[in-house]
Design an enzyme around this catalytic site. Structure first.
Site, PDB file in Angstrom:
ATOM      1  CG  LEU A 102      -2.050  -0.920   1.507  1.00  0.00           C
ATOM      2  CD1 LEU A 102      -2.599  -1.281   2.649  1.00  0.00           C
ATOM      3  CD2 LEU A 102      -3.013  -1.134   0.280  1.00  0.00           C
ATOM      4  CG  ASP A 103       0.427   4.185  -2.567  1.00  0.00           C
ATOM      5  OD1 ASP A 103       1.032   3.329  -3.563  1.00  0.00           O
ATOM      6  OD2 ASP A 103      -0.288   4.915  -3.524  1.00  0.00           O
ATOM      7  CE  LYS A 104       6.436   7.894   4.725  1.00  0.00           C
ATOM      8  NZ  LYS A 104       7.569   8.600   4.376  1.00  0.00           N
ATOM      9  CG  HIS A 190       0.924   5.106  -7.054  1.00  0.00           C
ATOM     10  ND1 HIS A 190       1.245   4.940  -5.714  1.00  0.00           N
ATOM     11  CD2 HIS A 190       1.725   5.916  -7.344  1.00  0.00           C
ATOM     12  CE1 HIS A 190       2.343   5.630  -5.532  1.00  0.00           C
ATOM     13  NE2 HIS A 190       2.625   6.194  -6.599  1.00  0.00           N
ATOM     14  CE  LYS A 193      -2.588   7.621  -3.297  1.00  0.00           C
ATOM     15  NZ  LYS A 193      -0.859   7.262  -2.524  1.00  0.00           N
TER      16      LYS A 193
END
Ligand code: URA
Length: 241
Positions: A102-104, A190, A193
């Site tokens: 998962l992204d930061k 991503h 997004k």
């Protein structure tokens, strides 16, 4: 059967060199008797191993459900940032890793384990495992966006197209800041997004709620975790067998 020094190193007591020293120092016992040699072979589950009088249980595999907080990286080690594995404080094994990334700044469900086979099956593109995300999105999310996601959107460029497989977009609130739930079966970099970018919108907040049959335990606050229950583990294993 496993060597005593490997048993202790696997359980994070120290490096192989360190645990050999502890054994020589008489700090390790097998069934109450101080161990003499690091090479002693033991049956993992049949013997009681202690280090400085504290019992060291052996675990082949560990499975934790983490509610990943924002600001933590999905990695095993990082020179600067806290990792999702650092958050699992009472782990036994030192070879844990996150199943996917998962992204930061993304929160939510992340499975942390050392079971490479299960991880591989959950992440395999061939398995089409559903991943459901909740997001807050700047601007009004519309039925047209849902239609575009259903058909697949280009998250690449005009020169180098990269089309997504169909995704199911549920619009929970369509306002200045919209709220949505999106289910996709892929895990491109991503992806969520970039799907919103493809329809001209920006994701402000993102949280993963489920992965296949595994649902985020909503009693876990961001940063909290717990072992998977037996039932959850059985279901995940069955679903991906
Ligand atoms: N999609 C994203 O854009 N980010 C994540 O962290 C997960 C899915």
């Amino acid at each position: 059967m496993i060597r005593l020094d490997k048993y202790l190193a696997d359980m994070g007591i120290g490096t192989r060199q360190e645990v050999k020293r502890y054994i020589r120092q008489g700090r390790v016992s097998i069934d109450g008797i101080p161990a003499k040699s690091p090479e002693t072979k033991i049956e993992e589950k049949a013997r009681k191993i202690t280090f400085d009088g504290r019992e060291v249980d052996y675990a082949d595999y560990e499975y934790y459900m983490l509610n990943k907080p924002s600001g933590v990286v999905s990695a095993t080690e990082d020179a600067r940032c806290t990792t999702v594995v650092d958050l699992i404080r009472d782990k036994k094994r030192k070879d844990l890793f996150p199943v996917g990334r998962l992204d930061k700044d993304t929160e939510g469900l992340l499975l942390i384990t050392n079971d490479g086979q299960l991880s591989h099956r959950l992440l395999s593109p061939k398995k089409h495992v559903d991943k459901t995300y909740y997001a807050k999105v700047a601007g009004k999310v519309t039925k047209e966006d849902a239609k575009a996601f259903r058909e697949g959107v280009n998250i690449g460029t005009e020169e180098k197209e990269e089309w997504t497989r169909p995704g199911v977009l549920d619009i929970l609130k369509s306002e200045e800041v919209s709220e949505i739930r999106l289910t996709i079966q892929e895990g491109k970099y991503h992806q969520v997004k970039r799907m919103f970018q493809a329809v001209g919108k920006e994701v402000l907040y993102l949280k993963r709620e489920s992965m296949g049959c595994l649902k985020l335990d909503e009693t876990l606050k961001p940063g909290e975790y717990r072992p998977l229950t037996k039932k959850e583990l059985e279901n995940v294993a069955d679903e991906n067998a």
